[in-house]
Design an enzyme around this catalytic site. Structure first.
Site, PDB file in Angstrom:
ATOM      1  N   ARG A 168      -6.686  46.096  33.617  1.00 28.50           N
ATOM      2  CA  ARG A 168      -7.242  45.065  34.509  1.00 28.50           C
ATOM      3  C   ARG A 168      -6.233  43.945  34.736  1.00 28.50           C
ATOM      4  NH1 ARG A 168     -11.947  43.141  31.273  1.00 28.50           N
ATOM      5  NH2 ARG A 168     -12.115  41.574  32.897  1.00 28.50           N
ATOM      6  N   SER A 183     -16.325  43.477  28.232  1.00 26.53           N
ATOM      7  CA  SER A 183     -15.139  43.294  27.395  1.00 26.53           C
ATOM      8  C   SER A 183     -15.445  42.335  26.227  1.00 26.53           C
ATOM      9  CB  SER A 183     -14.005  42.749  28.268  1.00 26.53           C
ATOM     10  OG  SER A 183     -12.924  42.351  27.492  1.00 26.53           O
TER      11      SER A 183
END
Ligand code: URA
Length: 410
Positions: A168, A183
């Site tokens: 990411r 996350s």
């Protein structure tokens, strides 16, 4: 699972099934699904979002991609705090030992600094000898003995998150609420907690710039925690000026020591107590007393010693990490401090060498800012607004240029 169809579903705005999400996360963590497919999927999530059921499924899958802490039956409630990150935010160093004084267990797994926000692990590692890489058995033994352990993410804790976060980071898909929630929460929930408090910050020195963005993130984080049977609450806190009076690794440890010895700045003490009381058994008054009467300080010293840190250095961190250049930054005129821009101070701290521009950078423990005044304070012309600790003239000049316009007295 046919991965292109899975990506296509999200690209076209459809909800993904929990089974498919689980299979995708397993496949990506094992290397079966390549980065390019995961990147395309992350971008589809970035644009299309996820509903709460999908976010929970993703969090669960990431959490179970590695080991999950197991605590002995009948052990005290396990509690923790997570902050979305700010400038001068050293709350964890104070709050973790403080909560352990309440008979709670605090299995705190923290991260390193990246970008303008500092990391708890870097601060702890500025204490000579301090080990953040304890084995699972060492952590469990310390938790049972002291009620607190502060460690880093191990290779087998949420490995899917580690891999996906790195992806990411280089595919412009970090600022996506579903991906951020999965996350953060996968790592916190892998600690197997009973209670969690989240400090979601907003403002110039925070991940989320506006209160509305922070509110949306806080609601999504809290929903996942509660859905997964962890009593989760949150505070939304402003991050327009640094927290406390220091920014920088060793400088923040020094300020944390002062706070644990009952001499902390008002804003830092208040926020620590605001967060601690959300997960504590005891009252705010008891928590405040433990900061003042040496109880929390003794717990911190015991934790530092248990993790091989040299506790004799704690009260002389600036001697252990001296800065070659120490310079006061004077107020340009008399008046009230109108702005001490946290974002600019954070960027200046990175330029001094105190933070990381990229994950592989080393950090300089000595540098940063101390004696930072507060917005609203009255100052005379020439009175210091803060003190800069720099390694050399070049980094000092870069930091001063960054601070141009960031400190306003009106
Ligand atoms: N911190 C994390 O751990 N993950 C994110 O996605 C963002 C911040």
């Amino acid at each position: 699972m046919h991965v292109p169809t899975f990506i296509e579903q999200k690209r076209d705005g459809h909800a993904l099934s929990a089974d498919d999400i689980g299979e995708f996360v397993r496949g990506y963590a094992s290397g079966e699904i390549p980065d390019y497919q995961a990147a395309a999927w992350a971008m589809a999530v970035f644009f299309r979002g996820m509903n709460p059921v999908e976010i929970s499924a993703l969090t669960r899958a990431m959490m179970h991609s590695g080991r999950v802490l197991a605590h002995p039956p009948g052990s005290p409630p396990k509690v923790d705090k997570h902050s979305t990150g700010g400038i001068g935010d050293k709350v964890s160093l104070i709050l973790a030992p403080l909560l352990a004084c309440d008979g709670l267990w605090v299995p705190m797994i923290s991260g390193r600094g990246l970008g303008i926000t500092g990391g708890t692990l870097d601060k702890l590692e500025s204490i000579p000898g301090f080990r953040v890489g304890l084995s699972e058995a060492e952590s469990a033994a310390q938790l049972a003995k002291l009620g607190v352990v502060m460690i880093g993410q191990t290779a087998d804790l949420c490995p899917a998150d580690k891999k996906l976060y790195a992806l990411r980071d280089v595919t412009a898909t970090v600022p996506s609420i579903p991906l951020i929630v999965a996350s953060i929460m996968s790592k916190k929930l892998a600690e197997t907690l009973d209670r969690l408090v989240l400090d979601v910050k907003f403002g110039s020195g925070a991940f989320m710039q506006t209160r509305a963005e922070a509110e949306a993130l806080a609601a999504a984080l809290t929903a996942v925690g509660n859905e997964m049977c962890v009593q989760t609450s949150h505070l939304l806190t402003p991050m327009d000026e640094p927290l406390g009076c220091t920014v920088g690794n060793a400088l923040e440890v020094a300020e944390s020591v002062a706070t644990l010895q009952g001499r902390g700045p008002a804003d830092l003490v208040a926020l620590t107590l605001d967060l601690a009381e959300r997960v504590a058994n005891s009252s705010r008054a008891a928590l405040a007393r433990w900061l003042e009467d040496g109880t929390a300080w003794k717990k911190f010293v015991a934790m530092v010693e248990a993790q091989d840190g040299d506790a004799t250095t704690l009260e002389r961190m600036l001697d252990v990490h001296p800065s070659p250049i120490v310079r006061d930054l004077p107020a340009p005129n008399a008046g009230r401090i109108a702005k001490l821009d946290a974002g600019a101070i954070g960027r200046a701290s990175v330029l001094l060498g105190g933070g990381r521009a990229k994950a592989s950078d080393a950090v300089d423990y000595a540098v940063g800012f101390s004696a930072i005044r507060k917005v609203g304070d009255a100052v005379a012309m020439g009175e210091p607004l803060m003190r800069i600790h720099a390694r050399n003239d070049a980094t000092l000049a870069a930091a001063l240029a960054q601070l141009e316009g960031a400190l306003v007295v009106s």
